[in-house]
Design an enzyme around this catalytic site. Sequence first.
Site, PDB file in Angstrom:
ATOM      1  N   LYS A  51       0.845  -1.196   0.000  1.00 45.14           N
ATOM      2  CA  LYS A  51       0.000   0.000   0.000  1.00 45.14           C
ATOM      3  C   LYS A  51       0.885   1.253   0.000  1.00 45.14           C
ATOM      4  CE  LYS A  51      -3.883  -2.449   1.989  1.00 45.14           C
ATOM      5  NZ  LYS A  51      -4.722  -2.856   3.113  1.00 45.14           N
ATOM      6  N   GLN A  95      -5.362  -1.770   9.197  1.00 50.09           N
ATOM      7  CA  GLN A  95      -5.174  -3.079   8.566  1.00 50.09           C
ATOM      8  C   GLN A  95      -5.833  -4.168   9.409  1.00 50.09           C
ATOM      9  OE1 GLN A  95      -3.934  -3.467   5.566  1.00 50.09           O
ATOM     10  NE2 GLN A  95      -4.001  -5.674   5.546  1.00 50.09           N
ATOM     11  N   ASP A 118     -11.186   2.483   2.905  1.00 50.37           N
ATOM     12  CA  ASP A 118     -11.532   1.069   2.720  1.00 50.37           C
ATOM     13  C   ASP A 118     -12.994   0.922   2.311  1.00 50.37           C
ATOM     14  OD1 ASP A 118      -9.593  -0.926   3.013  1.00 50.37           O
ATOM     15  OD2 ASP A 118      -9.568  -0.751   5.203  1.00 50.37           O
TER      16      ASP A 118
HETATM   17  N1  GUN Z   1      -6.764  -7.056   5.262  1.00 48.75           N
HETATM   18  C1  GUN Z   1      -6.831  -7.754   4.091  1.00 48.75           C
HETATM   19  N2  GUN Z   1      -7.376  -6.983   3.134  1.00 48.75           N
HETATM   20  C2  GUN Z   1      -7.664  -5.798   3.685  1.00 48.75           C
HETATM   21  C3  GUN Z   1      -8.246  -4.587   3.192  1.00 48.75           C
HETATM   22  O1  GUN Z   1      -8.621  -4.453   2.029  1.00 48.75           O
HETATM   23  N3  GUN Z   1      -8.358  -3.572   4.087  1.00 48.75           N
HETATM   24  C4  GUN Z   1      -7.977  -3.687   5.377  1.00 48.75           C
HETATM   25  N4  GUN Z   1      -8.143  -2.645   6.178  1.00 48.75           N
HETATM   26  N5  GUN Z   1      -7.439  -4.801   5.876  1.00 48.75           N
HETATM   27  C5  GUN Z   1      -7.291  -5.835   5.029  1.00 48.75           C
END
Ligand code: GUN
Length: 284
Positions: A51, A95, A118
């Site tokens: 990210k 996350q 998200d």
């Molecule tokens: N963990 C796995 N995929 C994601 C996601 O798209 N967003 C978040 N916040 N955590 C994740």
Amino acid sequence: MQIIDGKLVSKTIREELSNKIKEAQERGVQFKLSVIIVGNDPASEIYVSNKAKGCHEVGILSETVKMSENTTQEELEKAILERVNDNSVTGILVQLPLPKHLDSQSALKLIPPEKDVDGFSDGNVGKLTLFKNDALFSCTPFGMIKLLEHYNIPLAGKHAVVVGRSNIVGKPMSLMLLNKDCTVTTCHSRTPNLADFTKNADILVCAVGKKHLITEDMVKDGVVVLDAGINRVDGKIYGDVDFDGVSRKASYITPVPGGVGPMTITMLLYNTYLAGINNETRRV
Ligand code: GUN
């Protein structure tokens, strides 16, 4: 049959995004993503580092807030609120999964919809349901919609069958397809005779997490297939769709890996761009 190339579409979107971000920055718009990660889950660490790399690639400022495994709920909430109240932060992401002792729902509730890149918050899901145009959408289904758009696949009046009803993929995907004027059927673990539904799909979306749940005999000729499944078996990654069989009948199909997967982080970057632009609009 055409393979839907998620890597290529993702690259194209990132290039476009990079230009749009540069233009906006020249007008003084700021973009900054704060990613909060708690603990040392190796998969989460890889996601978070990808990210940050993605942000760097398109010109978005990012910070990774690394918190220890034994962070308390209070400490986590304080870290989130600091970013909520910081005007230079335009997007916040916690996350998941969080360590078991933490309550993710009450932590995520602190993120206001306009910074919720998200798209998981009640506010953004509500806006999606009400077809509001300032919603931030959950990244994986949003990525699938972008893939359909990129290949100019007609949606209005088509029968879309979504297998899976998770809050993050299946449910928002059903709503997004409804917003695109599809007739939508949502199937899930309690749906009897799944094939009776999938055989009638013009567009088939699968987001379940079961290797090769969808086989050739379950689809009709010309179906468009989007496979959001990521199933690791003996070190290899498989989709929810048996690609070799189903691709004999499909008109378009996403491979796994290389289809839906590469779009998720790209749509996070896209949402962070939108959040910055929406923030600018609110300030004017
Ligand atoms: N963990 C796995 N995929 C994601 C996601 O798209 N967003 C978040 N916040 N955590 C994740």
